[in-house]
Design a protein around this motif. Sequence first.
Motif, mmCIF file in Angstrom:
data_model
loop_
_atom_site.group_PDB
_atom_site.id
_atom_site.type_symbol
_atom_site.label_atom_id
_atom_site.label_comp_id
_atom_site.label_asym_id
_atom_site.label_seq_id
_atom_site.Cartn_x
_atom_site.Cartn_y
_atom_site.Cartn_z
ATOM 1 N N TYR A 21 0.836 -1.201 0.000
ATOM 2 C CA TYR A 21 0.000 0.000 0.000
ATOM 3 C C TYR A 21 0.873 1.254 0.000
ATOM 4 C CZ TYR A 21 -3.430 3.465 1.443
ATOM 5 O OH TYR A 21 -4.228 4.586 1.504
ATOM 6 N N GLU A 22 1.860 1.290 0.867
ATOM 7 C CA GLU A 22 2.743 2.454 0.942
ATOM 8 C C GLU A 22 3.503 2.655 -0.368
ATOM 9 O OE1 GLU A 22 2.835 4.813 3.241
ATOM 10 O OE2 GLU A 22 1.223 3.729 4.265
ATOM 11 N N ALA A 23 3.959 1.583 -0.969
ATOM 12 C CA ALA A 23 4.669 1.678 -2.245
ATOM 13 C C ALA A 23 3.747 2.216 -3.333
ATOM 14 C CB ALA A 23 5.226 0.315 -2.646
ATOM 15 N N GLU A 24 2.499 1.771 -3.335
ATOM 16 C CA GLU A 24 1.543 2.232 -4.343
ATOM 17 C C GLU A 24 1.199 3.702 -4.134
ATOM 18 O OE1 GLU A 24 -0.817 1.771 -7.776
ATOM 19 O OE2 GLU A 24 0.856 0.648 -6.945
ATOM 20 N N VAL A 25 1.036 4.119 -2.896
ATOM 21 C CA VAL A 25 0.763 5.532 -2.606
ATOM 22 C C VAL A 25 1.916 6.393 -3.102
ATOM 23 C CG1 VAL A 25 0.539 7.237 -0.751
ATOM 24 C CG2 VAL A 25 -0.824 5.152 -0.690
ATOM 25 N N GLU A 26 3.135 5.984 -2.850
ATOM 26 C CA GLU A 26 4.299 6.744 -3.308
ATOM 27 C C GLU A 26 4.346 6.800 -4.835
ATOM 28 O OE1 GLU A 26 6.216 8.696 -1.458
ATOM 29 O OE2 GLU A 26 4.874 8.068 0.167
ATOM 30 N N ARG A 27 4.000 5.708 -5.488
ATOM 31 C CA ARG A 27 3.991 5.697 -6.958
ATOM 32 C C ARG A 27 2.952 6.663 -7.496
ATOM 33 N NH1 ARG A 27 1.195 4.120 -11.078
ATOM 34 N NH2 ARG A 27 -0.423 3.102 -9.872
ATOM 35 N N VAL A 28 1.754 6.641 -6.909
ATOM 36 C CA VAL A 28 0.683 7.527 -7.371
ATOM 37 C C VAL A 28 1.026 8.991 -7.077
ATOM 38 C CG1 VAL A 28 -1.750 8.142 -7.052
ATOM 39 C CG2 VAL A 28 -1.095 5.755 -7.221
ATOM 40 N N LYS A 29 1.638 9.254 -5.925
ATOM 41 C CA LYS A 29 2.054 10.629 -5.599
ATOM 42 C C LYS A 29 3.040 11.156 -6.631
ATOM 43 C CE LYS A 29 1.435 11.023 -0.621
ATOM 44 N NZ LYS A 29 2.099 11.181 0.689
ATOM 45 N N ALA A 30 3.975 10.318 -7.043
ATOM 46 C CA ALA A 30 4.971 10.733 -8.026
ATOM 47 C C ALA A 30 4.347 10.913 -9.405
ATOM 48 C CB ALA A 30 6.099 9.710 -8.090
ATOM 49 N N GLU A 31 3.405 10.051 -9.748
ATOM 50 C CA GLU A 31 2.786 10.073 -11.065
ATOM 51 C C GLU A 31 1.721 11.177 -11.197
ATOM 52 O OE1 GLU A 31 0.738 6.689 -13.796
ATOM 53 O OE2 GLU A 31 2.333 6.035 -12.420
ATOM 54 N N TYR A 32 0.998 11.452 -10.119
ATOM 55 C CA TYR A 32 -0.085 12.433 -10.134
ATOM 56 C C TYR A 32 0.035 13.390 -8.954
ATOM 57 C CZ TYR A 32 -2.005 8.849 -13.189
ATOM 58 O OH TYR A 32 -2.177 7.923 -14.179
ATOM 59 N N PRO A 33 1.031 14.267 -8.956
ATOM 60 C CA PRO A 33 1.237 15.150 -7.804
ATOM 61 C C PRO A 33 0.077 16.117 -7.556
ATOM 62 C CG PRO A 33 2.693 15.754 -9.612
ATOM 63 C CD PRO A 33 2.016 14.473 -9.999
ATOM 64 N N SER A 34 -0.686 16.449 -8.581
ATOM 65 C CA SER A 34 -1.793 17.394 -8.405
ATOM 66 C C SER A 34 -2.951 16.790 -7.616
ATOM 67 C CB SER A 34 -2.307 17.879 -9.764
ATOM 68 O OG SER A 34 -2.849 16.800 -10.506
ATOM 69 N N PHE A 35 -2.943 15.496 -7.398
ATOM 70 C CA PHE A 35 -4.012 14.832 -6.640
ATOM 71 C C PHE A 35 -3.761 14.856 -5.135
ATOM 72 C CE2 PHE A 35 -5.393 11.723 -10.238
ATOM 73 C CZ PHE A 35 -5.842 12.787 -10.980
ATOM 74 N N TRP A 36 -2.685 15.495 -4.705
ATOM 75 C CA TRP A 36 -2.321 15.488 -3.285
ATOM 76 C C TRP A 36 -2.188 16.912 -2.784
ATOM 77 C CZ3 TRP A 36 -2.378 10.720 -1.213
ATOM 78 C CH2 TRP A 36 -2.331 9.664 -2.115
ATOM 79 N N ASP A 37 -2.741 17.185 -1.617
ATOM 80 C CA ASP A 37 -2.606 18.483 -0.969
ATOM 81 C C ASP A 37 -1.170 18.601 -0.461
ATOM 82 O OD1 ASP A 37 -2.550 20.286 1.459
ATOM 83 O OD2 ASP A 37 -4.568 20.692 0.703
#
Length: 70
Positions: free
Chosen positions: A35-51
């Motif tokens: 889960y943590e690895a996937e969250v980090e991947r998504v954060k890197a791929e879609y930074p605009s989706f994170w506050d």
Amino acid sequence: MCALARGDERVEELHKEGRYEELETYLQAEYETLYEAEVERVKAEYPSFWDEETGEFIGPVTTNAIEGGN
């Protein structure tokens, strides 16, 4: 996660031996790691989706727009 667990020798070993509590603990730890690895991947791929300040996810949570809703 299910597909990974099916091929995991440790899961098979614990299941065959009936060590279900240990199996549960093992799978929970594996899930948290993935889960943590996937969250980090998504954060890197879609930074605009994170506050940026809170680190909370603010992106879309449905496929409504893709499906022609609203």
